[in-house]
Structure formats: C-alpha cells, structure tokens
Motif scaffolding. Structure first.
Motif, PDB file in Angstrom:
ATOM      1  N   SER A  57      93.578  74.728  61.164  1.00 46.98           N
ATOM      2  CA  SER A  57      93.809  76.014  62.145  1.00 46.98           C
ATOM      3  C   SER A  57      93.633  75.642  62.651  1.00 46.98           C
ATOM      4  CB  SER A  57      92.252  76.528  61.778  1.00 46.98           C
ATOM      5  OG  SER A  57      91.157  76.456  60.797  1.00 46.98           O
ATOM      6  N   LYS A 111      91.115  80.313  55.290  1.00 45.77           N
ATOM      7  CA  LYS A 111      90.010  81.774  55.499  1.00 45.77           C
ATOM      8  C   LYS A 111      90.838  82.417  56.738  1.00 45.77           C
ATOM      9  CE  LYS A 111      85.317  81.282  57.696  1.00 45.77           C
ATOM     10  NZ  LYS A 111      84.405  80.276  58.531  1.00 45.77           N
ATOM     11  N   VAL A 112      92.066  81.500  57.363  1.00 51.19           N
ATOM     12  CA  VAL A 112      92.571  82.156  58.819  1.00 51.19           C
ATOM     13  C   VAL A 112      93.267  83.428  57.727  1.00 51.19           C
ATOM     14  CG1 VAL A 112      94.333  82.142  60.354  1.00 51.19           C
ATOM     15  CG2 VAL A 112      92.409  80.532  60.150  1.00 51.19           C
ATOM     16  N   TYR A 115      90.428  86.575  56.684  1.00 48.29           N
ATOM     17  CA  TYR A 115      89.855  86.894  57.988  1.00 48.29           C
ATOM     18  C   TYR A 115      91.124  88.022  58.244  1.00 48.29           C
ATOM     19  CZ  TYR A 115      84.944  84.621  58.165  1.00 48.29           C
ATOM     20  OH  TYR A 115      84.131  84.594  58.482  1.00 48.29           O
ATOM     21  N   ALA A 116      92.494  87.930  58.657  1.00 48.11           N
ATOM     22  CA  ALA A 116      93.410  88.518  59.087  1.00 48.11           C
ATOM     23  C   ALA A 116      93.497  89.395  58.366  1.00 48.11           C
ATOM     24  CB  ALA A 116      94.543  87.703  59.444  1.00 48.11           C
ATOM     25  N   MET A 132      83.458  91.998  55.908  1.00 51.21           N
ATOM     26  CA  MET A 132      83.134  91.190  56.008  1.00 51.21           C
ATOM     27  C   MET A 132      81.720  90.673  55.323  1.00 51.21           C
ATOM     28  SD  MET A 132      84.395  89.167  58.341  1.00 51.21           S
ATOM     29  CE  MET A 132      83.996  88.396  58.963  1.00 51.21           C
ATOM     30  N   ASN A 338      79.613  86.663  64.405  1.00 53.85           N
ATOM     31  CA  ASN A 338      80.591  86.745  63.976  1.00 53.85           C
ATOM     32  C   ASN A 338      81.563  88.054  64.246  1.00 53.85           C
ATOM     33  OD1 ASN A 338      81.921  83.667  62.786  1.00 53.85           O
ATOM     34  ND2 ASN A 338      81.754  84.332  61.396  1.00 53.85           N
ATOM     35  N   LEU A 342      84.159  89.374  67.470  1.00 51.52           N
ATOM     36  CA  LEU A 342      85.594  90.220  67.160  1.00 51.52           C
ATOM     37  C   LEU A 342      85.215  91.379  67.693  1.00 51.52           C
ATOM     38  CD1 LEU A 342      86.203  88.573  63.216  1.00 51.52           C
ATOM     39  CD2 LEU A 342      87.465  88.248  65.589  1.00 51.52           C
ATOM     40  N   HIS A 350      92.157  88.595  67.509  1.00 49.57           N
ATOM     41  CA  HIS A 350      91.116  88.926  66.295  1.00 49.57           C
ATOM     42  C   HIS A 350      91.946  86.999  65.945  1.00 49.57           C
ATOM     43  CE1 HIS A 350      89.334  93.018  66.080  1.00 49.57           C
ATOM     44  NE2 HIS A 350      88.660  92.698  67.240  1.00 49.57           N
ATOM     45  N   THR A 354      89.499  83.833  65.099  1.00 52.03           N
ATOM     46  CA  THR A 354      89.786  83.392  63.588  1.00 52.03           C
ATOM     47  C   THR A 354      89.375  82.320  63.638  1.00 52.03           C
ATOM     48  OG1 THR A 354      89.738  86.384  62.718  1.00 52.03           O
ATOM     49  CG2 THR A 354      90.126  84.256  61.525  1.00 52.03           C
ATOM     50  N   ILE A 357      86.900  80.017  65.002  1.00 54.05           N
ATOM     51  CA  ILE A 357      85.639  80.483  64.289  1.00 54.05           C
ATOM     52  C   ILE A 357      85.760  79.257  63.187  1.00 54.05           C
ATOM     53  CG2 ILE A 357      84.766  81.227  62.701  1.00 54.05           C
ATOM     54  CD1 ILE A 357      85.735  84.350  64.181  1.00 54.05           C
TER      55      ILE A 357
END
Length: 417
Positions: A57, A111-112, A115-116, A132, A338, A342, A350, A354, A357
């Motif tokens: 990450s 995950k990145v 979330y994006a 989410m 979270n 954000l 963001h 992320t 996170i």
C-alpha cells in the motif's frame, strides 16, 4: 440501481478476499496440527498476511490511478488464484506463508482500488457512506461463509490430515470467476486520471506521507490501529480458544467463528441505519463500553470447562455462543471512523487517506495477532482475551480527540470552499 454492476463486482471481490484473509485463524489451528508448530510460530502467518498489505500500500497506492483500478483488482485476483492452486499441490508451512504473503499483497492492490472506485461511482456523501457500510457488511458475510466452507473440509478425527487443503481448489475457482465478472463489467475510471493530471508519482507519494502528520490523520490512525488490533486478535485466535479452552472439536471450534462473523456482518449492515439517526460519537462509545462489559462478564464462564467427547451444539458451553456476540458491538466502529475521516477531508486527499487506512489497519492486525498469540501461549486464552480491554480504553480516549479534530478539519474545508 445506479452503477449496480460495478457495485456487485466490488462486493464479490470483497467476499473472496474476506474468505482468504480471515481464514488465518482456521489455518493456524490446522497447521499447528499438521506441522507440530507452537502458538508463537503459527502466529507469524498474520504477519505474512498483514505486513505485505502495509508495504505494498505504501509503495503503490499513489501509482494505482495510473495503472488503472480495474487492472489492479484483476492482478490481485490472479495472484491469489495461483497461490490457492499451490496450496494443495505443494503442502508445506512455507507454502502457507507464501499464500498469505500473496493474499496480503493482492489485498493492498484491491482495497485501495475498491475504496477509490467507491468515490468514483457515488454521487454524494450519503451514497458513499451507504456503499461503504454495505461493502464492509459484504466483507463480513464473506468471513462468515469462509468459516463454514473451511469447516466442511477439516478432518475431525485426524489432526494430521491435510484434506482441508482441498478447500483451496474452490477458492481458486471463485477468484477466477471474479476476474471474469470484473472484466466484463462496464466501469468508467477516467475521473481518477483527470484528478491526477499534472501531478507526478513523487507528488502523490509525498502528499500521502505529509497527510499522516496532520492531527486528524494521526488521531484516526491511532483509532484504526487499536480497533484492528482488537478485531484481528480475537478473530484470529477464536478457533484456537474454542478448541483449547472450551474443548470443542475442531470442526465445531471453526464453525463457532460463524457466530462472531455473523454478528459483525449484522452490525455493519445495520450500522448505516443507526448512524443515520444518531451521532457517531456516542454510538461508538456505547459500543466500546458494551464490548468491555461482555469481556468481563463472559470470560469467567470459560474457567473449569470439562472436555466432553460427545459434545454437541446443544451441550456446548454458553461462552461459545455468548462471547462471539462482541462482534455486534465491534462492527460499527471501523466503517464509521473511515467514513468520518474521509468526509472531513477534501476529495483530492481521499486516495492518500485510503492508503493510510490500509497501511495502519494491516499493522494493527499483525500486532494484535502476534500479541494475542504470545499471551495465549504463555498465560492462556482467558488472559489473552482479557488483554483486549487495554486497546478498548485506548480507543475511547482516541475517539475524543478524533471527534475534535474532524470538526476542526471539516470547518476548515468548508471555509475554503
């Protein structure tokens, strides 16, 4: 439903990775029997899972918009497909370590990207929060499914049996199917490229590092780290606790984890409705107090449990049912903080947030499992779970400062708008 196909693909991805990531507790129980490992030796699997999440990450989060989120998710799924196939073909503790290394590195990509993607396909803060919460709820459903699926493959009578490794053929197939679904799902990610226009990879990386020194970010990081420390510490070692302390058979010890995962799923799927009516801060404080009370009331019931060769679900110790209910109170905390952090930051930050996170959640998971494993092996399961009270108090303190800093940051962003 708006963007329902890509949302379905994201939910499916999260279910697959939930089964793989949270199988570590079940796998620890199995490899200790297969390869005669100590608790502290088996606990290293959590590090093989979580440390790659943090490292990958940190290194690639700012690069993913250039690679493409769809490509990143498909790459992660392809890696875990190959790792799952290797498990039954080359059974060894080293292969198990490599499996979780691949799962961790792949989840960082996924995950990145997920979330994006949520930020790209939602139109406002309410839809973002709803998506989410549903996403995290689907993750817990995947965890629940994983406990049940793994339990169907374990041998109750022979702890040395490696029949359980056949579950990875099923998981490899599910990952491969998910790649196909994602490939054929319409998805416009051009918005992420426009937001990064004119910025270099170095700019994005430095921006993520600078963000962590902001008060709102580091207070959040402390809260998230401590939360994941608790969740992974309990979730990873609950099957071993059920077997060694409550004397449940291996299959029942694993299946009992379904209760924990089920309460987490219910809590997260319902969190959206609760937080839509009540302010997040008192809700989370009530949840933390309830967690502590449950620990103090239930763990004394686990002392002096007598092994019963003919045990059934009707005769199992009450603690096997009651203690996993802690997940119901634990569930709202992670998605809530979270969403709060954000929402307090401007949109162009963001992606960097992320990344943080993912990094500190991974570090918290590793720390929680290793600490719990060492205390479990040295002082017993009850002491290990009593230790969870310490980070609970830490979160209570951190949330006070987190609320203060998110209010300040939100007011500053509103003033700049």
């Amino acid at each position: 439903m708006h963007n329902w196909r890509i949302k379905f693909a994201l939910f499916l991805i999260y279910v697959v990775f939930a089964m793989l990531l949270n199988s570590v507790g079940t796998v620890i129980l199995q490899v200790m029997g297969n390869y005669d490992l100590r608790h502290v030796d088996a606990a290293i699997l959590e590090a093989f899972k979580d440390l790659p999440i943090a490292v990958v990450s940190l290194l690639v989060a700012s690069f993913l918009p250039r690679l493409g989120f769809r490509r990143a998710m498909m790459l992660g799924l392809a890696i875990v497909t190959g790792a799952c196939i290797a498990m039954p073909l080359v059974p060894a503790f080293l292969t198990t370590k490599l499996l979780f290394l691949c799962v961790g590195a792949s989840f960082a990509l996924v995950k990145v990207s997920v979330y994006a993607t949520v930020g790209l396909i939602t139109d406002d803060a309410k839809e973002h929060a709803s998506t989410m919460n549903t996403l995290e709820g689907m993750f817990m459903i995947g965890v629940l499914m994983g406990y049940w699926i793994f339990a169907q493959f374990v041998s109750v009578d022979d702890p040395k049996s490696q029949e359980w490794l056949n579950v990875y053929w099923l998981l490899a197939g599910l990952a491969a199917i998910t790649i196909v679904v994602l490939f054929f799902t319409p998805y416009d990610e051009s918005g992420s490229k426009l937001e990064n226009a004119g910025r270099t990879l170095g700019d994005d990386f430095v921006g993520m590092l600078r963000l962590v020194v902001r008060p709102v970010a580091y207070v959040f990081v402390i809260s998230a780290f401590l939360y994941v420390l608790i969740e992974q510490g309990i979730g990873t070692w609950l099957p071993t606790f059920n077997k060694e302390i409550l004397h449940l058979p291996t299959d029942m010890a694993i299946e009992a984890g379904i209760i924990f995962s089920g309460t987490l799923a219910i809590g997260r799927l319902s969190a959206g409705a609760v937080l839509a009516r009540f302010d997040w801060y008192p809700v989370l404080n009530c949840c933390l107090v309830a967690m502590g009370v449950l620990v103090l009331l239930v763990l004394p019931l686990t002392h002096g449990v007598i092994a019963d060769a003919n045990i059934t679900w009707l005769t199992a110790p009450p603690a096997a049912y009651i203690f996993p209910l802690i997940g119901l109170f634990m569930a709202p905390i992670y998605p809530a903080i979270n969403s709060v952090v954000l929402s307090a930051l401007p949109r162009h930050q963001h992606a960097a947030m992320t990344g943080l996170i993912v990094i500190f959640s991974a570090l918290g998971g590793t720390t929680g499992s290793l600490i719990t494993g060492r205390v479990f092996g040295a002082f017993g399961g009850q002491t290990a779970f009593y230790f969870s009270l310490v980070p609970m108090v830490g979160i209570l303190i951190a949330l006070y400062f987190f609320r203060r800093e998110t209010r300040r940051t939100g007011e500053a962003v509103a003033g700049e708008a």
